[in-house]
Motif scaffolding. Structure first.
Motif, PDB file in Angstrom:
ATOM      1  N   ARG A 151       0.834  -1.214   0.000  1.00 23.67           N
ATOM      2  CA  ARG A 151       0.000   0.000   0.000  1.00 23.67           C
ATOM      3  C   ARG A 151       0.861   1.252   0.000  1.00 23.67           C
ATOM      4  N   ALA A 152       1.938   1.236   0.757  1.00 17.49           N
ATOM      5  CA  ALA A 152       2.841   2.391   0.805  1.00 17.49           C
ATOM      6  C   ALA A 152       3.439   2.651  -0.572  1.00 17.49           C
ATOM      7  N   GLU A 153       3.854   1.601  -1.238  1.00 20.33           N
ATOM      8  CA  GLU A 153       4.420   1.758  -2.579  1.00 20.33           C
ATOM      9  C   GLU A 153       3.378   2.285  -3.563  1.00 20.33           C
ATOM     10  N   ALA A 154       2.146   1.819  -3.447  1.00 17.04           N
ATOM     11  CA  ALA A 154       1.086   2.289  -4.340  1.00 17.04           C
ATOM     12  C   ALA A 154       0.846   3.780  -4.147  1.00 17.04           C
ATOM     13  N   VAL A 155       0.846   4.231  -2.901  1.00 20.85           N
ATOM     14  CA  VAL A 155       0.666   5.658  -2.630  1.00 20.85           C
ATOM     15  C   VAL A 155       1.822   6.450  -3.215  1.00 20.85           C
ATOM     16  N   LEU A 156       3.036   5.969  -3.004  1.00 21.59           N
ATOM     17  CA  LEU A 156       4.213   6.666  -3.530  1.00 21.59           C
ATOM     18  C   LEU A 156       4.167   6.748  -5.052  1.00 21.59           C
ATOM     19  N   GLU A 157       3.732   5.690  -5.701  1.00 19.97           N
ATOM     20  CA  GLU A 157       3.652   5.692  -7.163  1.00 19.97           C
ATOM     21  C   GLU A 157       2.605   6.694  -7.649  1.00 19.97           C
ATOM     22  N   ARG A 158       1.443   6.738  -6.985  1.00 15.62           N
ATOM     23  CA  ARG A 158       0.406   7.700  -7.376  1.00 15.62           C
ATOM     24  C   ARG A 158       0.904   9.125  -7.187  1.00 15.62           C
ATOM     25  N   LEU A 159       1.591   9.369  -6.078  1.00 10.32           N
ATOM     26  CA  LEU A 159       2.126  10.703  -5.843  1.00 10.32           C
ATOM     27  C   LEU A 159       3.118  11.074  -6.931  1.00 10.32           C
ATOM     28  N   SER A 160       3.996  10.152  -7.258  1.00 10.11           N
ATOM     29  CA  SER A 160       4.994  10.499  -8.261  1.00 10.11           C
ATOM     30  C   SER A 160       4.356  10.700  -9.636  1.00 10.11           C
ATOM     31  N   GLU A 161       3.288   9.973  -9.957  1.00  8.77           N
ATOM     32  CA  GLU A 161       2.604  10.184 -11.234  1.00  8.77           C
ATOM     33  C   GLU A 161       2.002  11.581 -11.286  1.00  8.77           C
ATOM     34  N   ARG A 162       1.336  11.988 -10.203  1.00  8.25           N
ATOM     35  CA  ARG A 162       0.728  13.314 -10.157  1.00  8.25           C
ATOM     36  C   ARG A 162       1.804  14.391 -10.260  1.00  8.25           C
ATOM     37  N   GLU A 163       2.896  14.197  -9.546  1.00  8.09           N
ATOM     38  CA  GLU A 163       3.973  15.168  -9.567  1.00  8.09           C
ATOM     39  C   GLU A 163       4.638  15.222 -10.941  1.00  8.09           C
ATOM     40  N   GLN A 164       4.745  14.073 -11.593  1.00 11.31           N
ATOM     41  CA  GLN A 164       5.327  14.067 -12.936  1.00 11.31           C
ATOM     42  C   GLN A 164       4.437  14.825 -13.918  1.00 11.31           C
ATOM     43  N   ARG A 165       3.106  14.686 -13.773  1.00 13.76           N
ATOM     44  CA  ARG A 165       2.194  15.463 -14.624  1.00 13.76           C
ATOM     45  C   ARG A 165       2.369  16.954 -14.363  1.00 13.76           C
ATOM     46  N   GLU A 166       2.500  17.311 -13.087  1.00 16.73           N
ATOM     47  CA  GLU A 166       2.687  18.718 -12.754  1.00 16.73           C
ATOM     48  C   GLU A 166       4.010  19.236 -13.319  1.00 16.73           C
ATOM     49  N   LEU A 167       5.055  18.426 -13.253  1.00 15.31           N
ATOM     50  CA  LEU A 167       6.335  18.824 -13.842  1.00 15.31           C
ATOM     51  C   LEU A 167       6.202  19.066 -15.342  1.00 15.31           C
ATOM     52  N   LYS A 168       5.458  18.212 -16.018  1.00 16.56           N
ATOM     53  CA  LYS A 168       5.243  18.394 -17.455  1.00 16.56           C
ATOM     54  C   LYS A 168       4.493  19.701 -17.719  1.00 16.56           C
ATOM     55  N   ASP A 169       3.466  19.971 -16.919  1.00 17.58           N
ATOM     56  CA  ASP A 169       2.714  21.223 -17.077  1.00 17.58           C
ATOM     57  C   ASP A 169       3.616  22.435 -16.861  1.00 17.58           C
ATOM     58  N   ILE A 170       4.501  22.345 -15.878  1.00 16.73           N
ATOM     59  CA  ILE A 170       5.435  23.443 -15.606  1.00 16.73           C
ATOM     60  C   ILE A 170       6.395  23.621 -16.768  1.00 16.73           C
ATOM     61  N   ASP A 171       6.958  22.526 -17.252  1.00 14.31           N
ATOM     62  CA  ASP A 171       7.871  22.617 -18.390  1.00 14.31           C
ATOM     63  C   ASP A 171       7.174  23.190 -19.620  1.00 14.31           C
ATOM     64  N   ASP A 172       5.931  22.781 -19.856  1.00 12.16           N
ATOM     65  CA  ASP A 172       5.160  23.325 -20.981  1.00 12.16           C
ATOM     66  C   ASP A 172       4.945  24.824 -20.829  1.00 12.16           C
TER      67      ASP A 172
END
Length: 113
Positions: free
Chosen positions: A49-70
């Motif tokens: 469960r901890a790993e699943a939460v970490l993966e979801r967080l990193s996916e959301r953060e990666q999307r935000e990073l893409k939006d920032i770079d754009d």
């Protein structure tokens, strides 16, 4: 480049730096969890469960990073502050609150529906 574009650029760069640091920490923490696998099934389920939460967080953060770079690309190309949908002005108040915003309020509301 206008002062407000410089402000937006600085805010975007700061947020990007923070997110990259958080992603690194998240990945290190997830790797630590993987390396500490326990034989106890209860511990394994908590770990999963901890790993699943970490993966979801990193996916959301990666999307935000893409939006920032754009958004940084739009600043460099002179398209910053214009709605990607209607071409109108996004508005400085919105850009100050969400510098990576792609759409004006009207188009953003329509897209949410």
């Amino acid at each position: 480049m206008d002062t407000w574009e410089n402000e937006a650029r600085a805010a975007l760069l700061q947020r990007r730096s923070s997110l990259r640091g958080l992603l690194r920490e998240t990945l290190v923490e997830a790797e630590g969890l993987r390396n500490k696998r326990a034989a106890d099934p209860v511990d394994e389920s908590v770990e999963a469960r901890a790993e699943a939460v970490l993966e979801r967080l990193s996916e959301r953060e990666q999307r935000e990073l893409k939006d920032i770079d754009d958004a940084l690309v739009r600043i460099a190309q002179g398209h910053f502050g214009h709605c990607a949908r209607c071409g109108g002005a996004i508005g400085r108040h919105r850009l100050r609150a969400i510098p990576e915003a792609r759409h004006c309020m009207a188009c953003s509301e329509e897209l949410r529906r």
